[in-house]
Design a protein around this motif. Structure first.
Motif, PDB file in Angstrom:
ATOM      1  N   TYR A 117     -10.596  22.854 -35.052  1.00 17.28           N
ATOM      2  CA  TYR A 117      -9.378  22.045 -35.108  1.00 17.28           C
ATOM      3  C   TYR A 117      -9.641  20.816 -35.976  1.00 17.28           C
ATOM      4  O   TYR A 117     -10.720  20.221 -35.899  1.00 17.28           O
ATOM      5  N   ALA A 118      -8.657  20.447 -36.808  1.00 16.12           N
ATOM      6  CA  ALA A 118      -8.760  19.237 -37.623  1.00 16.12           C
ATOM      7  C   ALA A 118      -7.440  18.488 -37.557  1.00 16.12           C
ATOM      8  O   ALA A 118      -6.380  19.080 -37.754  1.00 16.12           O
ATOM      9  N   PRO A 119      -7.468  17.173 -37.265  1.00 12.61           N
ATOM     10  CA  PRO A 119      -6.236  16.386 -37.253  1.00 12.61           C
ATOM     11  C   PRO A 119      -5.699  16.187 -38.659  1.00 12.61           C
ATOM     12  O   PRO A 119      -6.425  16.364 -39.643  1.00 12.61           O
ATOM     13  N   ALA A 120      -4.446  15.824 -38.753  1.00 13.72           N
ATOM     14  CA  ALA A 120      -3.835  15.594 -40.060  1.00 13.72           C
ATOM     15  C   ALA A 120      -4.328  14.284 -40.670  1.00 13.72           C
ATOM     16  O   ALA A 120      -4.625  13.333 -39.964  1.00 13.72           O
ATOM     17  N   ARG A 121      -4.403  14.246 -41.986  1.00 17.54           N
ATOM     18  CA  ARG A 121      -4.740  13.035 -42.729  1.00 17.54           C
ATOM     19  C   ARG A 121      -5.906  12.289 -42.104  1.00 17.54           C
ATOM     20  O   ARG A 121      -5.829  11.109 -41.782  1.00 17.54           O
ATOM     21  N   ASP A 122      -6.981  13.021 -41.846  1.00 21.21           N
ATOM     22  CA  ASP A 122      -8.213  12.398 -41.332  1.00 21.21           C
ATOM     23  C   ASP A 122      -7.996  11.618 -40.039  1.00 21.21           C
ATOM     24  O   ASP A 122      -8.561  10.548 -39.830  1.00 21.21           O
ATOM     25  N   GLY A 123      -7.110  12.138 -39.185  1.00 17.09           N
ATOM     26  CA  GLY A 123      -6.972  11.544 -37.862  1.00 17.09           C
ATOM     27  C   GLY A 123      -5.847  10.544 -37.704  1.00 17.09           C
ATOM     28  O   GLY A 123      -5.638  10.010 -36.629  1.00 17.09           O
ATOM     29  N   LEU A 124      -5.083  10.255 -38.779  1.00 14.60           N
ATOM     30  CA  LEU A 124      -3.986   9.293 -38.636  1.00 14.60           C
ATOM     31  C   LEU A 124      -2.810   9.888 -37.878  1.00 14.60           C
ATOM     32  O   LEU A 124      -1.967   9.180 -37.375  1.00 14.60           O
ATOM     33  N   ASP A 125      -2.725  11.211 -37.845  1.00 11.34           N
ATOM     34  CA  ASP A 125      -1.680  11.882 -37.084  1.00 11.34           C
ATOM     35  C   ASP A 125      -2.320  12.954 -36.224  1.00 11.34           C
ATOM     36  O   ASP A 125      -3.056  13.802 -36.736  1.00 11.34           O
ATOM     37  N   ILE A 126      -2.033  12.954 -34.937  1.00  8.70           N
ATOM     38  CA  ILE A 126      -2.495  13.986 -34.031  1.00  8.70           C
ATOM     39  C   ILE A 126      -1.293  14.813 -33.635  1.00  8.70           C
ATOM     40  O   ILE A 126      -0.288  14.283 -33.190  1.00  8.70           O
ATOM     41  N   GLY A 127      -1.384  16.111 -33.843  1.00 14.14           N
ATOM     42  CA  GLY A 127      -0.254  16.970 -33.532  1.00 14.14           C
ATOM     43  C   GLY A 127      -0.482  17.790 -32.285  1.00 14.14           C
ATOM     44  O   GLY A 127      -1.322  17.469 -31.450  1.00 14.14           O
ATOM     45  N   GLY A 128       0.258  18.880 -32.198  1.00 15.00           N
ATOM     46  CA  GLY A 128       0.187  19.723 -31.020  1.00 15.00           C
ATOM     47  C   GLY A 128      -0.419  21.084 -31.286  1.00 15.00           C
ATOM     48  O   GLY A 128      -0.162  22.029 -30.545  1.00 15.00           O
ATOM     49  N   ASP A 129      -1.209  21.226 -32.352  1.00 16.03           N
ATOM     50  CA  ASP A 129      -1.880  22.503 -32.597  1.00 16.03           C
ATOM     51  C   ASP A 129      -2.923  22.753 -31.515  1.00 16.03           C
ATOM     52  O   ASP A 129      -3.621  21.828 -31.089  1.00 16.03           O
ATOM     53  N   VAL A 138      -7.821  26.959 -36.225  1.00 17.25           N
ATOM     54  CA  VAL A 138      -8.288  28.284 -36.633  1.00 17.25           C
ATOM     55  C   VAL A 138      -8.967  28.950 -35.445  1.00 17.25           C
ATOM     56  O   VAL A 138      -9.744  28.310 -34.724  1.00 17.25           O
ATOM     57  N   LEU A 139      -8.690  30.235 -35.242  1.00 15.95           N
ATOM     58  CA  LEU A 139      -9.338  31.009 -34.184  1.00 15.95           C
ATOM     59  C   LEU A 139      -9.794  32.333 -34.794  1.00 15.95           C
ATOM     60  O   LEU A 139      -8.965  33.098 -35.306  1.00 15.95           O
ATOM     61  N   VAL A 140     -11.099  32.575 -34.765  1.00 18.07           N
ATOM     62  CA  VAL A 140     -11.684  33.750 -35.409  1.00 18.07           C
ATOM     63  C   VAL A 140     -12.212  34.723 -34.365  1.00 18.07           C
ATOM     64  O   VAL A 140     -12.922  34.330 -33.426  1.00 18.07           O
ATOM     65  N   LEU A 141     -11.875  35.987 -34.552  1.00 15.24           N
ATOM     66  CA  LEU A 141     -12.440  37.065 -33.743  1.00 15.24           C
ATOM     67  C   LEU A 141     -13.231  37.971 -34.693  1.00 15.24           C
ATOM     68  O   LEU A 141     -12.658  38.629 -35.567  1.00 15.24           O
ATOM     69  N   ARG A 142     -14.536  37.953 -34.553  1.00 22.08           N
ATOM     70  CA  ARG A 142     -15.429  38.747 -35.411  1.00 22.08           C
ATOM     71  C   ARG A 142     -15.887  39.954 -34.618  1.00 22.08           C
ATOM     72  O   ARG A 142     -16.465  39.828 -33.541  1.00 22.08           O
ATOM     73  N   HIS A 143     -15.608  41.156 -35.137  1.00 20.09           N
ATOM     74  CA  HIS A 143     -15.922  42.376 -34.399  1.00 20.09           C
ATOM     75  C   HIS A 143     -16.799  43.297 -35.236  1.00 20.09           C
ATOM     76  O   HIS A 143     -16.671  43.365 -36.460  1.00 20.09           O
ATOM     77  N   THR A 144     -17.712  43.979 -34.581  1.00 25.79           N
ATOM     78  CA  THR A 144     -18.585  44.939 -35.239  1.00 25.79           C
ATOM     79  C   THR A 144     -18.230  46.350 -34.799  1.00 25.79           C
ATOM     80  O   THR A 144     -17.480  46.539 -33.839  1.00 25.79           O
ATOM     81  N   ASP A 145     -18.765  47.321 -35.491  1.00 27.07           N
ATOM     82  CA  ASP A 145     -18.482  48.722 -35.246  1.00 27.07           C
ATOM     83  C   ASP A 145     -18.734  49.067 -33.779  1.00 27.07           C
ATOM     84  O   ASP A 145     -19.864  48.943 -33.291  1.00 27.07           O
ATOM     85  N   ALA A 146     -17.688  49.494 -33.093  1.00 27.02           N
ATOM     86  CA  ALA A 146     -17.809  49.780 -31.657  1.00 27.02           C
ATOM     87  C   ALA A 146     -18.782  50.937 -31.394  1.00 27.02           C
ATOM     88  O   ALA A 146     -19.493  50.945 -30.383  1.00 27.02           O
TER      89      ALA A 146
END
Length: 277
Positions: free
Chosen positions: A64-76, A264-272
């Motif tokens: 997670y990264a705030p907008a404009r280097d932290g000057l605005d905090i949103g609801g992501d 960002v949310l990453v799901l990394r999967h390998t060959d089952a």
């Protein structure tokens, strides 16, 4: 004869007094703004999960990264949690607005969705009940969201989307794309909404990436171009581990002009088939 009175020039003392008054007011306003920013940052930091679950052959990572280097905090926000039947619940979303109210509303949605997902196995039902709960709160805010449910044994991924941006996927054999899942309206807009469920199976090496629009859209980049940029990036690094890929995707947000917060949310999967049975 009427004589026009010559205006009295302000003395140095008057000017100094006015300047001190304006400076005091400016400091007070800056202090109030900074206090709201710090409160929103604290809310965001404490309402996002400190860790995410993982399984053999399945890695998760988030940023997670705030907008404009932290000057605005949103609801992501993002979330990942184990469900009572052993499945993995994943969510990502974006609340309208950039202030303390948006951050607090985000926390309410995240907690509500966790609770509902514990008793409803269908992503459509999770989304519908979360929407109904938000509507009952009579809030002026709304949120976009994607909720996913992954079975770690069958690798079946079921997802539902409420007005949220598309996800990106890629496999190690060179295939990639942007999801075109059907969806419903954002949460908190209209009651009794239906959220279609999309099913896919993660049975080969690859990555599935969820994100918010702060990663792909801004003054410097359209949402279509932003999604294509992330698709190419994920395709190029489909073999990277989840943590590395999450860093790379979040870094790409700089190309948008970064006026919105980003998650960002990453799901990394390998060959089952390569995993022990």
């Amino acid at each position: 004869m009427n004589r026009r009175r010559t205006p009295r020039s302000a003395s140095a003392e008057d000017l100094l007094s006015t300047l001190q008054h304006l400076t005091a007011r400016a400091r007070q306003e800056v202090g109030l703004h900074q206090a709201r920013v710090e409160l929103a940052q604290a809310l965001q930091r404490n309402m996002l999960p400190a860790t995410l679950p993982a399984f053999p052959g399945l890695q998760t990572a988030a940023r997670y990264a705030p907008a404009r280097d932290g000057l605005d905090i949103g609801g992501d926000w993002y979330d990942g949690f184990l469900l009572p039947d052993g499945a993995l619940g994943l969510a990502i979303g974006d609340v309208q607005g950039h202030d303390v109210d948006a951050a607090a509303f985000m926390g309410q949605i995240r907690i509500a969705m966790r609770a509902i997902a514990g008793s409803a196995s269908d992503p459509s039902e999770v989304m519908r009940r979360t929407n109904d709960l938000i509507m009952s709160m009579d809030s002026a805010l709304f949120a976009t969201c994607s909720f996913l449910r992954l079975d770690p044994l069958t690798r079946e991924l079921r997802s539902a989307r409420a007005g949220h941006v598309a996800s990106v996927w890629a496999t190690a054999d060179g295939r990639s794309g942007v999801t075109a899942d059907a969806g419903g309206l954002p949460l908190g807009v209209e009651p009794r909404q239906h959220y279609p469920v999309t099913r896919r199976v993660l049975d080969v090496d690859g990555a599935f990436v969820l994100l918010t629009d702060g990663v792909i859209e801004g003054p410097s980049l359209s949402i279509e171009d932003g999604l294509e940029r992330i698709r190419h990036l994920v395709s190029t690094h489909a073999g990277a581990d989840a943590e590395e890929l999450a860093d790379l995707v979040l870094q790409a947000a700089v190309f948008t002009g970064h006026e919105d917060d980003a998650a960002v949310l990453v799901l990394r999967h390998t060959d089952a088939s390569a995993q022990p049975g």
